[in-house]
Design a protein around this motif. Structure first.
Motif, PDB file in Angstrom:
ATOM      1  N   ASP A   1      -7.334   8.585  10.501  1.00  0.00           N
ATOM      2  CA  ASP A   1      -6.993   7.372  11.123  1.00  0.00           C
ATOM      3  C   ASP A   1      -7.497   7.300  12.438  1.00  0.00           C
ATOM      4  O   ASP A   1      -7.517   5.771  12.710  1.00  0.00           O
TER       5      ASP A   1
ATOM      6  N   LYS B   1      -4.154   2.250   9.112  1.00  0.00           N
ATOM      7  CA  LYS B   1      -2.404   2.100   9.055  1.00  0.00           C
ATOM      8  C   LYS B   1      -2.056   1.301   9.847  1.00  0.00           C
ATOM      9  O   LYS B   1      -0.997   1.069   9.732  1.00  0.00           O
TER      10      LYS B   1
ATOM     11  N   PRO C   1       0.658  -1.587  -0.188  1.00  0.00           N
ATOM     12  CA  PRO C   1       0.032   0.344  -0.271  1.00  0.00           C
ATOM     13  C   PRO C   1       0.731   1.470  -0.117  1.00  0.00           C
ATOM     14  O   PRO C   1       0.103   1.981  -0.714  1.00  0.00           O
ATOM     15  N   LYS C   2       2.486   1.349   0.056  1.00  0.00           N
ATOM     16  CA  LYS C   2       3.314   2.550   0.793  1.00  0.00           C
ATOM     17  C   LYS C   2       3.556   2.535  -0.665  1.00  0.00           C
ATOM     18  O   LYS C   2       4.867   2.519  -0.633  1.00  0.00           O
TER      19      LYS C   2
END
Lengths: 812, 812
Positions: free
Chosen positions: B220, B89, B18-19
């Motif tokens: 988040d 995350k 995902p990064k």
């Protein structure tokens, strides 16, 4: 619920819980260079113009709110925290944020380390100074990794947030010693750069934001800080930033100081470069040197403090009510100066890119700061008048950088010209400077068309005379003070702006608010003519004012209150005949202040109607009943949800008009009751509901029809500041400058015993003591000046430099 | 380094980390309703116009990048995570994001729960569907608290981020059953609302963003999610959002489906309300019902898949090089369709509020998508031509909602008109529709001035003829294709836009790029006239083209390459005489494609000079040497740091011009070498450097003078897509529509053995097999159509519905 407390001696509001309901902010700077700073160190800095010369980046409407600012990080053996709680949001053992007069001091303590940061902009300086004090309050040696952080804005704040396909390729920096320079676009047309320095050697730095923090991290978890290792990154495009890294060792009890300077430099075109692609840093170094020791910085803080003490000492109240004293002596005056500096450009609700200086806004703001800075008020008046058109009408706004009218926002707000009479006569009464009337002032910045400023006032007056509607009342044009009452707009397209759209010709819709304003400021114009010996002008003007009074009495009175307007179709607005919007505050305020029909009891009836229909727990709402559907013939006012903004919100700006009208007819109790309801110091206990700062006025408090009555919005930049200051100081406390002296005519709560005021006025200092032995609200029974009784209630002008004792006794 | 892989069978790029170095996105929607979605579910949705009808809020230039989107949260016994990694995350046991043809499927797994979300916009629908599949992959029962989340935009995306003093008071919602309705401003002029639904009963909801997440929390860590308790909040102003809360129990191995629908509804003015202040929800319910079972949703996904299979099957390559095949068959065609839908309005580098449809941009984009959607291309051509002025010049941009020219951005880009000849002739060659030339098309949208479309083309041609400079070369006006070469701008004020400022009269500065364009598209115009039998028009035009060729040879050739321009003072730009900016790509590309002086070796020399001076590891840079200071007489091009954007960056858009010119002179090896350098599929392995998506072209790759050569920026919305598609398919692979048939004339790497192409063209399907037994680059030695040898290299038009076999053999 409170989130802090007032420290009146230090002239500070001290926040002790960082989680205020909304960011509570302060302004730094008093001349060309400004910062906004929140209680958690959020905010940004600009030079003169918040749109075109923004130094640091800030994101409005952000999640979470107020993310980004002037941040410091402490990595204490792997434990990371920030003195202002944010951005890291690690719990603090102690936290405080003291917002003072043009400075903010944030202190945080955690695990035996105390960090105090004082942010301010020294007088005469294009730089923000950040004085940091680190103290080891533990019993063991501390080895700290200390990081600063700001993010550069690529100068034009609007372009910066939109033009990414260009801007991600343009960022450029230089680093030399402990100074990080931001030079984006310096290569081309800019003659300015910015810098961020610290007065100590650094052990590392970063200038590329995402290298420093990691692409997917927020400001709360920058990789470099959490890993305790700066990247020494050099920004090339993307998002340039500035972060210093310092390793600091503190023995138990030891304290160390650092000074950071965030500055702006302009250089001559021919003097931009030191060598190929290397900027000329000498001017920056000269600024940095001015603040390179703690002694130099403290001396600048002292200067700033003296500056404010002098400004605020023009009017000093001792009333026995600490809330009232702190409003009058500190915070209301302070807010007025902020509106002088900012108009409506940059707050946490105004982005700094949308609005310039308002013709109406700045004219009104002036009545709140003219006593503090009369010379600067004079300049402002001339700037404003220079954008007027030859027929007396005006651009609605002008740009501070160019001082030219803003075509985009246009004109046609028919109340605009009259405010110039208010600001000018208030300025002359304060200063005695009749000379301003002889200044040659251009129209639409065209010097070839310049006339005297007196002629500008005359054209302001006659603009209304020349723009009357079917009932002999003033045509409203695009709108009057109430920007949202758009009687000629008739918009069906949601992409049209109510402020600039006019689908109807404005030859019928009339405003009672302008009618009241015309009578009120018409009388001021007449009085000015008389003072000048222009008796013919005065007599001619008087006819028009008299005619307007008659027109209001004939067609502007609804039986229990003044009508608000006639719409495009000639139908009444703000009448008992209406289903919604039966009664409005603005015409009660202005016809009331003008005293139209006071002899027939109209003002008293109007005020009683306000009390009955518009007053509520948190203030006076703008109109009732609130609109529940869209009226195309009324425009924006009917678009807001009921109880918000102009649709029956408590629009704090116009509450003082009612206070003044009440005070003028002797209702001191009611005037002060209204005052207390909206004055922020009185709302401190309900900060959790009120949400915005308890030390400054906000534009709007949700009204009784709202989902959450009492909730405030749009703090700081509002004419509320000036008008409430005038209402409390000149009409309730009753000390008001006039052409020939200082008028003292209080209208106070009858239970008050009295109060003292020190007022500097035209070079003399008046020590005024008001006593109220009979517990009346109004009426001066005797007045002594330096021991001598005088007739009437105007203290004649005393020689410059003298100290004057005035004793006023109220009674029947 | 790679962050995923191509799945060519599924026509997907599958991201497994995902990064990614920057958010890697996809587009949903093909008609009126669109979304942008990143690999972590960031992005937003709009109806038709990304500025005026934005449904969900998105923050550009944000920290961290790409914060905000269509998020889901799973609270699994206190452990909170998101299927797309962001926003929470939390580490995932498995993660993938498959970007497919107008859909994106994100899958995350953690602690024995798998969540798969498929986002798409069904054909013919004003709604985004989010199909969620939750699976218990553990051995124990799972009790999940499941939250959805989106944030509403208050419709006008520009106003939404700026006008806070108004917008924080306007938000309104309704909640009924499992549907959250967003109705801000519906009360007044809007005839539209939005909704977010789920096809299951909910156990709670939120509509006030900060109540849901807590004022100081980011996406988040929303309080409601982490505490597992929705607040059932009702938004009144501030920031309205929509979050559903569902309690879901899954036995071991059990799977459950949910369908969320984010929709947009327009209602008749008279049909807006169900009852007082309650919106008419019937149209929304009808949409919701269309997707209320998983079977219905899967059927819509199948329709979408069929739609794309059909679109892409117009041109299918089998080359043996999987990278080339996936570019030609899938991703380049897909990107061309995205540029058709978006022009340059909304990407992760374009905010959707700044730019409309470009006259030049959209004309060029068209050559990349005309074979897929010829009918829609026709409409686009007429829309573009309708904004042309009577003298043949044009607004530079027009607004998609109104289809009218944008006054703000003005005109005066003298290359604009010629692109209309390109787009129209390409359309006719593809479709055979000569009828478009007889359409009556207005000027500046004024129907009273309408002429035939042919006349528009003629005026486009003669606009150049009528605007020649001192050397008989075309005046450049504000700029030509290179928006940043501003030869009449002469700006010293950093607040001036290079795009709209012209401080000099444009009567001298001339462009060789327009000269090449005039010859190239002039020849096309002449050919069209000949096809139409307009021999007089053809002959007259030929004279002007011949004169231009002569002018270029006389004053446009520098000895080793074509000059770029003459500046305002008549000095050469792009000459060996210059200190910087000696050679530019655009004039080599256009004069080269036009074949000016090819008979004298000029094109060959020019191409060799490009190879020698402009080629680098990552592509062909725009010019050399890069500018290191500001040239006021050149404008914006000299403002960028060296190696970026127009200042010697690899501007991918113009690389294919060189490929085409090389292909035309038979240099297939070099043409393909250039192709490989910028084609994204070939850059997948260096994704960490390239930074942007490996499946679509970006506008610019940092050049050899840059800090980080090879770093890409501004992906998706660029004419690069169309031009590279044309270069590879029509000039390298060599299959090009013509008036009278399908031209096949490859120019390929000599080492290739051959390849196969299936091409649908005017209703017939051509199965083309190219073989290269002699390993040449160029030259058809024989061609067989259905077994019969034909002369030349044009396959005559075959009857509709037929399948045609074409065998092409290359050789000497």
């Amino acid at each position: 619920m409170k989130f802090g407390h007032f420290d009146d001696k230090a002239k500070e509001y001290v926040i002790t819980n960082p989680k205020t309901p909304y960011p509570w902010i302060n302004y730094l700077g008093n001349e060309d260079f400004f910062s906004l700073i929140s209680n958690t160190a959020g905010g940004y800095t600009f030079y003169k113009d918040a749109k075109f010369r923004r130094l640091t980046r800030y994101r409005y409407n952000n999640v979470p709110v107020d993310n980004g600012g002037k941040y410091f990080y402490i990595n204490d053996g792997g434990d990371v925290w920030s003195p202002g709680w944010k951005p890291v949001k690690a719990d603090l053992d102690n936290y405080s944020c003291a917002h003072g007069m043009s400075y903010t001091r944030i202190t945080g303590e955690r695990n035996g380390v105390e960090a105090e940061v004082t942010y301010f902009i020294p007088l005469g300086t294009w730089a923000e100074v950040q004085k940091v004090k680190l103290k080891n309050t533990s019993g063991a040696t501390k080895k700290l990794k200390f990081f600063s952080f700001i993010e550069w804005c690529l100068w034009n704040a609007e372009d910066d947030m939109q033009n990414l396909q260009r801007n991600l390729s343009t960022g450029e920096v230089e680093v030399e010693g402990s100074v990080i320079y931001h030079k984006t676009e310096f290569k081309e047309r800019r003659n300015h750069y910015a810098f961020f320095s610290v007065n100590a050697p650094i052990q590392g730095f970063d200038t590329d934001r995402d290298t420093w923090k990691g692409t997917y991290n927020d400001f709360d978890r920058p990789d470099a800080v959490f890993e305790g290792e700066p990247r020494n990154s050099e920004a090339h495009g993307w998002s340039p930033c500035a972060s210093h890294y310092l390793e600091i060792e503190l023995a138990p009890g030891e304290e160390k100081d650092l000074t950071f300077v965030l500055g702006y430099i302009e250089v001559d075109k021919d003097n931009k470069w030191e060598s190929k692609n290397v900027i000329n840093k000498n001017p920056a170094k000269a600024v940095i040197e001015r603040f390179d020791t703690v002694e130099k910085v403290d001396a600048e803080l002292k200067k700033l403090s003296d500056y404010w003490s002098k400004l605020l000492s023009t009017y000093e109240l001792t009333s026995g009510d600490e809330k009232l004293d702190r409003m009058v002596n500190i915070w209301n005056q302070y807010q007025c100066m902020v509106t002088f500096n900012m108009s409506r450009s940059a707050s946490f609700f105004e982005t700094g890119i949308g609005r310039g200086m308002g013709f109406r806004d700045s004219s009104q703001d002036l009545i709140g700061f003219v006593h503090q800075v009369p010379e600067r008020a004079r300049e402002r008046i001339i700037d404003i008048a220079s954008t007027q058109f030859e027929d007396g009408s005006a651009y609605h706004q002008y740009q501070p950088l160019t001082k030219r009218g803003n075509h985009t926002l246009g004109g046609g707000f028919n109340d605009d010209p009259l405010w110039l009479i208010l600001s000018t006569t208030d300025y002359i009464k304060e200063s005695g400077d009749m000379g301003i009337l002889d200044e040659m002032v251009p129209y639409d910045n065209d010097e070839s068309k310049a006339t005297t400023h007196f002629e500008h006032l005359k054209r302001s007056f006659y603009f209304t005379v020349n723009n009357l509607g079917p009932h002999g009342l003033p045509l409203i044009g695009r709108a009057d003070w109430n920007d949202c009452l758009n009687l000629n707009c008739f918009s069906e397209d949601p992409n049209e702006s109510f402020q600039t759209t006019g689908n109807k010709k404005g030859f019928t819709a009339e405003s009672l608010m302008i009618a009241g304003s015309f009578v009120l400021y018409g009388k001021e114009f007449i009085k000015l003519c008389q003072v000048l010996g222009k008796d013919d002008d005065a007599a001619e003007a008087q006819k028009h004012v008299d005619a307007m009074i008659e027109a209001v009495k004939k067609d502007g009175w609804d039986g229990e209150w003044y009508l608000r307007a006639y719409d495009y179709y000639g139908k009444k607005v703000g009448s008992s005949e209406n289903e919604e919007g039966k009664i409005f505050i603005e015409s009660q305020g202005f016809c009331g202040m003008a005293g139209i029909g006071v002899e027939d009891g109209l003002v008293h009836k109007s005020m009683d109607s306000v009390k009955e229909h518009l007053d509520c727990e948190y203030g006076i709402v703008l109109q009732q009943p609130a609109f529940t559907k869209y009226y195309i013939e009324y425009g924006e006012i009917s678009t807001y949800p009921a109880g918000y903004k102009e649709n029956a919100g408590i629009f704090c700006h116009n509450n003082p008009w009612i206070m003044i009208a009440e005070a003028q007819i002797g209702n001191g109790d009611r005037a002060f009751e209204y005052y207390r309801k909206v004055a922020p110091a009185y709302l401190e206990e309900i900060s959790d509901l009120h949400k915005v700062e308890p030390y400054v006025y906000c534009q709007m408090i949700a009204g009784k029809d709202a989902f959450k009555p009492g909730e405030g919005k749009n703090s700081w930049l509002t004419g509320t500041a000036a008008w409430n200051y005038v209402a409390i100081t000149q009409y309730i406390l009753g000390v008001k400058p006039d052409y020939n002296g200082l008028s003292i005519n209080p209208s106070i709560p009858s239970k008050w015993d009295g109060y003292k005021i020190t007022r500097r006025f035209r070079g003399a200092t008046y020590h005024i003591e008001v006593s109220n032995p009979s517990h009346v609200s109004n009426g001066v029974s005797s007045m002594e000046v330096d021991g001598k009784t005088i007739e009437g209630c105007i203290v004649p002008i005393q020689p410059e430099g003298t100290e004057v004792t005035v004793k006023v006794t109220l009674g029947k």
